[in-house]
Every structure is written in C-alpha cells, then in structure tokens.
Design an enzyme around this catalytic site. Sequence first.
Site, PDB file in Angstrom:
ATOM      1  N   HIS A 179     119.665 -67.813  -1.881  1.00 47.24           N
ATOM      2  CA  HIS A 179     118.507 -67.816  -2.785  1.00 47.24           C
ATOM      3  C   HIS A 179     117.433 -68.775  -2.274  1.00 47.24           C
ATOM      4  CE1 HIS A 179     117.154 -67.155  -7.174  1.00 47.24           C
ATOM      5  NE2 HIS A 179     116.117 -67.508  -6.440  1.00 47.24           N
ATOM      6  N   HIS A 223     113.129 -69.100  -1.151  1.00 42.04           N
ATOM      7  CA  HIS A 223     111.765 -68.560  -1.104  1.00 42.04           C
ATOM      8  C   HIS A 223     111.091 -69.084   0.163  1.00 42.04           C
ATOM      9  CE1 HIS A 223     111.987 -66.982  -5.239  1.00 42.04           C
ATOM     10  NE2 HIS A 223     112.745 -68.039  -5.465  1.00 42.04           N
ATOM     11  N   LEU A 224     110.941 -68.191   1.134  1.00 39.96           N
ATOM     12  CA  LEU A 224     110.313 -68.594   2.399  1.00 39.96           C
ATOM     13  C   LEU A 224     108.797 -68.446   2.342  1.00 39.96           C
ATOM     14  CD1 LEU A 224     112.802 -67.166   5.069  1.00 39.96           C
ATOM     15  CD2 LEU A 224     112.528 -69.538   4.334  1.00 39.96           C
ATOM     16  N   ASN A 248     109.448 -62.257  -3.596  1.00 41.72           N
ATOM     17  CA  ASN A 248     108.195 -62.503  -4.328  1.00 41.72           C
ATOM     18  C   ASN A 248     107.136 -63.138  -3.424  1.00 41.72           C
ATOM     19  OD1 ASN A 248     109.623 -64.919  -4.238  1.00 41.72           O
ATOM     20  ND2 ASN A 248     108.754 -65.668  -6.148  1.00 41.72           N
ATOM     21  N   HIS A 291     117.453 -62.495 -12.131  1.00 48.77           N
ATOM     22  CA  HIS A 291     116.846 -63.696 -12.718  1.00 48.77           C
ATOM     23  C   HIS A 291     116.812 -63.427 -14.226  1.00 48.77           C
ATOM     24  CE1 HIS A 291     113.322 -66.695 -13.032  1.00 48.77           C
ATOM     25  NE2 HIS A 291     113.469 -66.193 -14.240  1.00 48.77           N
ATOM     26  N   HIS A 344     120.918 -68.495 -10.445  1.00 45.30           N
ATOM     27  CA  HIS A 344     120.702 -69.823 -11.047  1.00 45.30           C
ATOM     28  C   HIS A 344     121.112 -69.951 -12.519  1.00 45.30           C
ATOM     29  CE1 HIS A 344     117.050 -67.690 -12.095  1.00 45.30           C
ATOM     30  NE2 HIS A 344     116.484 -67.879 -10.924  1.00 45.30           N
ATOM     31  N   ASP A 361     117.809 -71.938  -4.605  1.00 44.41           N
ATOM     32  CA  ASP A 361     116.529 -71.515  -5.190  1.00 44.41           C
ATOM     33  C   ASP A 361     115.390 -72.368  -4.621  1.00 44.41           C
ATOM     34  OD1 ASP A 361     114.604 -70.190  -6.628  1.00 44.41           O
ATOM     35  OD2 ASP A 361     115.194 -70.975  -8.588  1.00 44.41           O
ATOM     36  N   HIS A 391     106.227 -75.653  -2.885  1.00 42.14           N
ATOM     37  CA  HIS A 391     104.836 -75.551  -3.321  1.00 42.14           C
ATOM     38  C   HIS A 391     104.037 -76.626  -2.585  1.00 42.14           C
ATOM     39  CE1 HIS A 391     105.615 -72.656  -6.500  1.00 42.14           C
ATOM     40  NE2 HIS A 391     106.601 -73.405  -6.936  1.00 42.14           N
ATOM     41  N   GLY A 419     109.426 -74.795  -9.822  1.00 40.97           N
ATOM     42  CA  GLY A 419     110.169 -74.708  -8.568  1.00 40.97           C
ATOM     43  C   GLY A 419     110.283 -76.023  -7.840  1.00 40.97           C
TER      44      GLY A 419
END
Lengths: 313, 433
Positions: B60, B62-63, B94, B179, B232, B305, B309, B324
């Site tokens: 999990h 987010h790249l 996403n 999710h 999560h 997760d 940012h 996040g």
Amino acid sequence: MGLKGKDLLGLRETSADEIELILKTAEPMKEIIGREIKKVPTLRGRTVINLFYENSTRTRTSFELAGKYMGADTVSLNVATSSVQKGESLRDTGKTIEVMGADVIIIRHSAAGAPHFLAKCVKARVINAGDGFHEHPTQALLDLFTINEKKGRIGGLVVAILGDILHSRVARSNIWGLTKLGAEVRVVGPSTLMAPDIASLGVKVFHRVEDAVAGADVINVLRLQLERQQKGLFPTIREYARLFGLNPARVKLAKPDVLVLHPGPMNRGVEISPEVADSLHSVINEQVTNGVAVRMALLYLLMGGGSGDEVAH
Amino acid sequence: MRLLIKDGRVLDPGSDIDGVMDVLVENGVITGVGTVLPATNARVLDARGKVVCPGLIDMHVHLREPGQEAKETIATGTRAAAKGGFTAVAAMPNTSPVADNRAVIEAVRWKAAADGVVRVYPVGAMTKGSQGGELSEIGDLRAAGAVALSDDGKPVISAEVMRRVLEYSGMFDLPCICHCEDVTLSNDGLMHEGLHSTILGLKGIPRAAEEIMVARDIILAEMIGARVHIAHVSTAGSVQLVREAKRRGVAVTAEVTPHHFTLTDQAVYGYNTSTKVNPPLRSEADRAALWEGLADGTIDVIATDHAPHTLEEKDMEYAYAPFGMVGLETALTLVITELVGRGVLTLRKALEKLTVSPARILGLPEPKIEVGATADLTVINPEAFVTVNPLEFLSKGRNTPFSGYRGRGEAWATIVGGRIVVEQGHLVSLGSE
C-alpha cells in the site's frame, strides 16, 4: 508574577493563577473605560493587529478599542480584501504582518488550531479570538469576570451552559475556566449538538433545560448557528426554541438571583426569549463592557505588565 | 556476479528455516543456502548479527507518479522503499490521471523499469476515474500488469457498484483492496471522534464510518464468493468484523499501518498536520485491538499507506492540510520496536506479514530463501539504534509524525534481483553493478 507563555491560545493551557491575574488586572481597566478621557499611555508605540478570517463585529471592535484605550496603535485587517483572497498562506500573512512591526496579532479563524500554527510562525504575541469549535478564551475570561463581579466568586457556583455545545468554542473555554476556578459546570442541549465524551471534562450533561438550570447561579446561553438546521442537526428552529430556548418559566427554576449571560449576537426568540434577554437577570450588556476591560488587561499582561494598578493611577 | 551474504541469521517465514547461515547469490538467483559456503570470486556481505529474510513487500504505497511529481516520483519513492528494506511495492492508482486504463499502468511499469530501484506492482482503479460509477477496463488492467484493484482514497459509495466490481474482478482473480469509509458519516471529519476531538475542536470521524463499510464489503464478498482485502484497518470493531468473517470462511484479508498500531489520537495535540491521516489515529482501545488482531492472525499484512505530500501542502491550518503521512522509511523500525520489542509479534510473524502474506494476496511469486528463488532479500540490523530524522528521508515527503522517534532496528541491506540497492543502511549509487 505575569503570564507564563508568549501567547494566549486557550484556557486549557492557562493556569488558575494566570486566569485570576487577568481577572484582577481587568478591574482597574474597567475603571478607565468609565472615564471621560478613556486613554492611558501604557502601550504607546505598540502595535496590535486584528487578523480576522471570520466575520465579527463585537470581538474585533472590542479588541480594537482595548488597544486604543491602552494607547497602542491598532489595525484591523479586512481579510476579504487582502492577499488572503489571493491564496496567501497563513504563515506568509503572519510573517508579513510581523515584519511591519506587529507586537500582538489577534486572530480569529474558522479552523481550529490556526492560532497555534500562527504562534509557531511568528515571534509576535498571538491572542486567540476564536478558532473553529476549539476555544474563545477572551470570551470565557469576560464571562468569568462578569460572574465574579456580580457574585464575588466563581468557586462553588453552579453554571449551566445551554445550547449548541458541539460547535461552541465559547462553551469549551468556559468549561476550562470555570472548572479550574472551582465551579460546577452543567452543559445542556440537544443530543445531536452535544460534544462527544464531554463529560470526561468534569461537566454534567443534560438534555432537559429544566433539569440543567434547577438551582443554577448562572445560565450562559449560546448563540445558535441557524445554518445547523440545514445540516440536519435539529428539525426546526421552532422545535429548538420550544425545547431549548431560555424563557421566564425556565429561569424561575434557577436560583432567584440567577445571572443570564449570552456571548452575542442574540437570536431573540430562538435560544433566548426577549423577556429574559431584557430582564434584571440579564448581564448581557455588561459582558460587552467587561470584554473590553479583560482584553485591555490581557494586552497589558502579554506586553509584560504587572498587576495593572499602576496603569489606572 | 556472485554475492555471498555471510553468517547472517537466515529467517524465512515461508519455511522452517531459521539459523545462522550463508546465502549465495549468482546472476540474481539464490544458488546456495547453508553453512560455510565458498566465497570464491564472490562479493561478500558480512551479515553477522543481522537477520537475512526475503525482501519486504509494501502492498500500500502512493508513488504519486504520474501527475503529482512534486509530492513523490517513482525514482524517489522506490529509493525510500529500498532504504526502508522493501524490495517491492504496490502502487496505488490515485495518480493524475487515475490508473484506470492500460496506458497509465504501462506508464508506471515503464517508468519503474527506467527509474525505479525496487519492484513496482501497479494497482488499477476499480471504477473509471475512481468515481465509483462505471467499472474500469478490469480485464485490460490485468493484462497490462495490474496486480490488484482499488479505489483507495475514494471509497466506492454505491453498494451496487461494489458488488459488480467484486463479481467482475473475480473472473481475473484480481484482489480488491477496499478503502472502507462511509463518506456520508465521516463527512468533513478531521480526526478520530472522541474526547480529544472535543477538546481540540476538530470534527470527528466515528469508528462506524469505517466499520459500516467493512461490514458491507465482507457481506458482499460472502454473497458473491469473492475475496476482499481491507486496507488500513483502524478500529477494534473492524478487527472483530474481519475476525468473525474469517471464522465463517469468507475470503477476507486485512492490513494495518505502522502509524495505527503505534499512535493514538492523542498525537493530534499541537495540531501537527503530519498526524492528519485517513483513517484517523484512533483510541488506545483500538490500538490494543489492532495488536490483538496482529497477534491472532486476523490482520494478515503490515502496509504503510505511504502518502507523501509537499511541505507547503502540510504547512497550514489542520483543517486545510491533506490527509496522509509517509511510512516507507519508518515502517521497519516501528515494527521491530513497537511489535517485536513489546512481544506483540515474534520477528518471524512480523516478517510473514511483510513478505509472504502480501505476496499471496497479490498473487506474486512466493518470497523464500531457497535455491532457485529470485534473490530479493532484506538484511535487517535488529539492534540498530534509530532516531527518525525526516531530513534524511529519500522520499520527497517529510510528512511524518515520527520525527525524533527513537527505536530499534533498520534495514542494513536491500537486495533486488541480486543487485545491492542499499548497503549498510545507505543507498548504493546507481550504476554500481
């Protein structure tokens, strides 16, 4: 002794001693407001900036006058026409104001914690004039001052706070201040407007106004944000007024000398009936005067002042 | 090229292997496991006092690429993964554009092959644009290389649509990563609902916002005979729902993040926006339930997760900052300190949830240390003292609530396909093969 911190962000972080010092310092300040020439030179050369991200007439004017009566230069930033509308961050706005020479920044903001964020960004002192549902410490201080002035004490009093507890920063700051000074605090309102787990703060929770005000020394009526109805938190203004409005019959259940407070502006006929608002129990107008006195005291103390007696003399 | 990892404690959660041994790697494949292997012509890694295990997998992550390269790129995200001991990550869809079609999945794979230093397994969107309306081209996503489906961050509101996603994806044996959030209930919430949200004046997110959707997705999976993976998990109630469903034989699996098993909503005091995460940090009782769920096997996987940012996005009022936190470079330390160190899990069990379990759920090759297996390996120094310093992160994201956290254990070496990517805790410069 003075105030420990650089800023006043909330009464949760303020000790009972500090609260009592502010209240005591406000007494000579109130005397100044009663004078014909309402100005002392104590804060001459100091700059106080009002940074209001939410509409407010009374709190902003109150701070502005408090600064002026103390001799400070005060500026109120009209956020609607400033760079904030162009997307400037709170950090940048705060720094900009600071480098123009602000000694104190008074901030009102719809986001809880915004004053804490600003206080970390700037060296200037920061006063929270209301942040989201979090705290409104100067409102609670003026409420405490008013109660103390009329009752001669806070400890041992029974204070009922009535209305939308969930969304009320006034309620939260009052709970901290009142419980620290030894009052018994009751909160009452519809279950949909009650803050989760609030009883853990040492208050008693009621859903019937009659039960909450029985034997009370003070009833503090909160303003109802009428738009909460659209969000489905209560059915109609009509039902709210019937179930939770403070009317003469309900006031009669309290102590005969009960004080009725309201932070304003009032929705007459909704949370408070006109008869109660204009009754001898009501100290709503005095709250406003006391608000200026308390804010004068706070500005003075944050600038390093002592007990305040030397200001008035 | 020959590589000999010498004298490490080889711990393979997929088999019974646990003992001090050597591991020999040739041309990206394990060619020997045993005591005292010959070091002839081999590069030797002295792994004394270290743990050698199959490469960690974070299912999990987010790249952010394509589209949000200011937050993270495949280059930086995979380097952060390697530093954290991960040899593979599953990349959530996403991005911008959303990975709801073959082109984006292929772009992620190509970019990963060119810029990445660990394996990247793309996850495809369940619905077009992750809007929760129409099914995405799930068959084509599978053919393009997606290993799972998720509308992470934008939960599918319609039960009808979720039903169809589960039915349709079953044809391709693609797991659905859910999710679970009823957005009509979490509506504008900023943190866990309870005493601390009351004190802080931040709108609360009740546990039920998660649990209602966990229950819904379990019920749908049971009805259809599909399998679901609950992302999560944050509440005691969710753990119980998954536990009961597993007892009934529902094909449900679940993951927990290091921040949820380490922190509680008390971390929000001070309004540090790095504590703003969805689902929110919950209560002490929830954290205890997550530990129980980890210990009794209800929770199969530990996943980060990882949600980077930019500084400016997080440097603002709590209400306005995005949800996040980053996790790739702190996960292993938190697992070893908070779970293994406190006796919640043995190291073997913890590693199982970071290797074998996610691989099984995603249908990846079984991670193992045996002759013939691909040499994806992590060498852990379980005793290393660690103080988390976000300025040293390889991720672009600095948004961690663990700045200054002191714990034990870190990745000492990360080996992907026989290639040393991290050695002695530091990224090896590129082209050093």
